[in-house]
Write an enzyme that holds these catalytic residues in place. Sequence first.
Site, PDB file in Angstrom:
ATOM      1  N   LEU A   1       0.751  -0.940  -0.079  1.00  0.00           N
ATOM      2  CA  LEU A   1       0.148   0.138  -0.038  1.00  0.00           C
ATOM      3  C   LEU A   1       1.290   1.374   0.510  1.00  0.00           C
ATOM      4  CD1 LEU A   1      -2.681  -1.002   2.206  1.00  0.00           C
ATOM      5  CD2 LEU A   1      -3.045  -1.317   0.197  1.00  0.00           C
ATOM      6  N   ASP A   2       0.501   2.247  -0.646  1.00  0.00           N
ATOM      7  CA  ASP A   2       1.608   4.061  -0.715  1.00  0.00           C
ATOM      8  C   ASP A   2       1.302   4.603   0.218  1.00  0.00           C
ATOM      9  OD1 ASP A   2       1.058   2.997  -3.696  1.00  0.00           O
ATOM     10  OD2 ASP A   2      -0.571   4.690  -3.731  1.00  0.00           O
ATOM     11  N   LYS A   3       2.564   4.611   1.238  1.00  0.00           N
ATOM     12  CA  LYS A   3       2.922   5.201   1.806  1.00  0.00           C
ATOM     13  C   LYS A   3       2.016   6.058   2.166  1.00  0.00           C
ATOM     14  CE  LYS A   3       5.948   8.919   4.796  1.00  0.00           C
ATOM     15  NZ  LYS A   3       7.164   9.728   4.319  1.00  0.00           N
TER      16      LYS A   3
ATOM     17  N   HIS B   1       0.517   2.126  -7.996  1.00  0.00           N
ATOM     18  CA  HIS B   1       0.101   3.733  -7.514  1.00  0.00           C
ATOM     19  C   HIS B   1      -1.740   3.475  -8.484  1.00  0.00           C
ATOM     20  CE1 HIS B   1       2.925   6.486  -5.909  1.00  0.00           C
ATOM     21  NE2 HIS B   1       2.507   5.294  -5.591  1.00  0.00           N
TER      22      HIS B   1
END
Length: 240
Positions: free
Chosen positions: A104-106, A186
Amino acid sequence: MSMRLDRLLSELGAASRSELRQIIRRGRVSVDGAVVTEPERRVDPEGSEIRLDGELLTYRRFRYFMMDKPAGVLSVTEDRKQKTVLDLLPPELKRLGLFPVGRLDKDTSGLLILTNDGDFAHRVISPKSGVEKRYQAEVEGVPDEADVKAFAEGLTLGDGTKCLPARLEITGTNICYVTVMEGKYHQVKRMLASRGKPVVSLRRLSVGALELGEALGPGGFRELEKNDLCKVLRDFTIGK
């Protein structure tokens, strides 16, 4: 397959190898009812009854956890400068060799699975397995039926990346829900941005039929049992 007693206890997350040598020598560990004081003693991890301070320990080669990943934390095993999801775990679990199943993105929060089972992780990530990942997105603007149709047909992003058909659920507000079966870089954010609906915040709600819910809270986690894992992969078999 036999293992050294200190290694086995370490893989169970009981303590570090050096600490366990002292624990064993002090007579705090028993195997099949008899106290063992030699850390190097070889034992059958699956066939022996092993107790530490009288508490029965069950050996499981592979371990699986779900976490409510907070925003601001990296989905990697280590980073010299920033906090990772493994930094949210207690020391005994850090020793298990866990890693995130996908990323998962930051700045994305929500359901993240951690395991030390590489085959399981590969199957969950692979689009061929058909494991759906569902997200709640807050966006700029209000997604409409034209966006729903575009998602269903499969978007081609600005750099030529082709996305598999996905499901977009609209609410008539700037909150929408996206379900995908792949995890390109993303991807959800880029898909929505390509429709002129940049993401403000993103949260993963489920993987397969495994839902996050609200019980864990940011940074919270729990170990998954077989029935949980069958919600992710219907034909789940440990180690297969």
